[in-house]
Design an enzyme around this catalytic site. Structure first.
Site: not given
Ligand code: ARG
Length: 384
Positions: A85, A88, A258, A263
C-alpha cells in the site's frame, strides 16, 4: 539517489517454526508479542490481569477477545504493515467499526451498508474498517466472498469475449449458479454481496443502487469521451483478506481507503485483461495505431487517466494522483524513521503503473519483510 535502477525481489515470508508448540501456546506467544508492541508504541500498560485474562480465555475457548483499544490499534498496524500500500501515511486515521457482536448474515449485510455509507460520505471518503467476529481456531470464520464490496460483474459471452469486468467473470458465474437474478448484462452491473457465516450456506444480498456512489467519466478536452459511457465507483473496499492481530484471525474485516487515479485509469480501464479501453480511446483520438512505435497506447493511457482524475474532481469525490501520493509516501517513511522504524514495502506494487520513474520510490530500495499485525490473502471459499 540511485542512478541505476534497482529491483527488490519479493522475499517469501518464512513463518517461524512453531511445530512443537500447541496452538494455544502459539497464540499466547503472538498475543504477548503484540501486547509488547502496544506497550512500546502506545504507552499502554499491560497489566498482569490482562495477561491472566488472555491465558484463561485461551485455556477455556482456544482463543481470546481483544479489547477495543487492542483491536483498533491492531487494525491500524495492519495497514501500516501492508507492504503493497502506497497510501500508508494516513494509517493512524483509520476509523474502525467494531461489529464483533454480529451473529447473522443479515446483520453483517446491514453493517456493510453502514460501512459503505460512512466511508463514502458523499465523496469525502473516510478510511474505514468494519471488523466482524474473529475465527475460532480450526473452525471456519465469517467470510465475505466478494474481493471488494463494490465490483462490476463480468459476463462471459459464447464467443469468449466478456461484457463488464473480466476480473469478476468467475465470481459472476458463481453468483449466478447461487441464484443471482439481478444481472442486467451491462458493463457496469454491481455484483451482489455473498456472505457466509460459519457452518452455514452462503447468502446473497443485493446492494441498493443509491448506496453506491459512481462517477460518470468525461474528459476535460475531448467532448466525445463522455459518449464512451464509462464510469467507476468511488469506494475501493477490499473485503476478502484475513487480518491477523496478536495471533487472532479476523476472516471478515473489510477496509477501504480512497482511490489513486491510476488504479482506475491505468489498470481497471487500461489493462488488456480488464476493460481494455486503450484501443477505443486511441481510435477516437485519431492516433496512428499500426505501429507501437508511435506510443499510441502511452498517449491514450495518459488521457484516460486525465479523464478519471478530472471526473472525480468535478463530482467532488476524493481521489489522489500518483505524484502527491509518492510525496506522501516519502513523508511516511521519514515519520517512521523518526520513530526508529524501517518502512518495509513491495517495490513492484508501490511504484505507480504510469510514470514510474517520475516517482521517488522508483529510485529507492525496500525490504519486503512481513510484519504482523497484517492482512493476508485467503483462499476463495468457492474454490476449495
Ligand atoms: N486497485 C483496486 C481497485 O482498483 C483497489 C485496491 C485498494 N485501493 C485503495 N486505493 N485503497 O479497485
Amino acid at each position: 539517489m540511485n542512478v541505476t535502477q534497482t529491483y527488490v525481489i519479493p522475499t517469501k515470508t518464512v513463518e517461524r517454526q512453531t511445530a512443537p508448540l500447541s496452538n494455544t501456546q502459539t497464540l499466547l506467544m503472538e498475543a504477548e508479542k503484540y501486547l509488547s508492541v502496544l506497550e512500546q508504541e502506545q504507552g499502554t500498560t499491560i497489566t498482569m490481569e490482562r495477561c491472566a485474562a488472555i491465558r484463561a480465555d485461551l485455556e477455556q475457548y482456544g482463543t481470546y477477545w481483544h479489547t477495543r483499544e487492542e483491536l483498533v490499534y491492531g487494525a491500524q498496524l495492519s495497514w501500516r504493515n501492508s507492504n503493497r500500500c502506497v497510501g500508508r501515511l494516513h494509517w493512524q486515521s483509520l476509523h474502525v467499526q467494531d461489529c464483533r457482536h454480529i451473529l447473522t448474515a443479515e446483520g453483517v449485510f446491514q453493517a456493510l451498508l453502514e460501512h459503505i455509507n460512512y466511508a463514502t460520505n458523499g465523496g469525502k471518503i473516510r478510511s474505514t474498517m468494519t471488523v466482524f467476529a474473529p475465527q475460532i481456531p480450526r473452525q471456519p470464520g465469517i467470510r465475505i466472498w466478494n474481493s471488494q464490496l463494490i465490483r462490476y460483474a463480468g459476463y462471459r459471452q459464447p464467443d469468449g469475449s466478456i461484457i463488464g469486468d473480466p476480473m469478476q467473470a468467475d465470481f459472476t458465474e458463481m453468483v449466478r449458479r447461487l441464484g443471482w437474478r439481478g444481472a442486467k448484462g451491462t458493463p457496469f452491473d454491481v455484483l451482489p454481496l455473498v456472505i457466509q457465516m460459519p457452518h452455514q450456506a452462503p447468502r446473497l444480498f443485493e446492494l441498493p443502487q443509491q448506496a453506491i456512489l459512481e462517477v460518470p467519466l468525461e474528459h476535460p478536452d475531448f467532448p466525445w469521451f463522455a459518449e464512451l459511457g464509462l464510469k467507476w465507483h468511488a469506494l475501493p473496499a477490499v473485503s476478502n483478506m484475513r487480518m491477523e492481530i496478536g495471533g487472532v484471525s479476523y476472516t471478515a474485516a473489510p477496509f477501504n481507503g480512497w482511490y489513486m487515479g491510476a488504479e482506475i485509469g491505468a489498470r481497471n480501464l487500461g489493462d488488456s485483461s480488464r476493460y481494455n479501453m486503450l484501443p477505443v480511446v486511441a481510435e477516437h483520438m485519431g492516433l496512428k495505431t499500426k505501429s507501437d512505435r508511435t506510443l499510441w497506447k502511452d498517449l491514450a493511457l495518459v488521457e484516460l487517466n486525465r479523464a478519471v482524475l478530472s471526473s472525480f474532481a468535478k463530482h467532488g469525490i476524493v481521489i489522489v494522483d500518483h505524484r502527491p501520493v509518492s510525496k506522501q509516501f516519502l513523508l511516511h517513511e521519514q515519520r517512521e524513521q523518526s520513530c526508529g522504524r524501517e518502512t518495509t514495502a513491495d517495490w513492484a506494487w508501490l511504484v505507480p503503473p504510469i510514470s514510474g520513474s517520475q516517482c521517488p520510490m522508483f529510485h529507492r530500495n525496500y525490504h519486503n519483510d512481513v510484519h504482523k499485525p497484517n492482512f493476508f490473502y485467503q483462499d476463495d471459499p468457492w474454490s476449495r
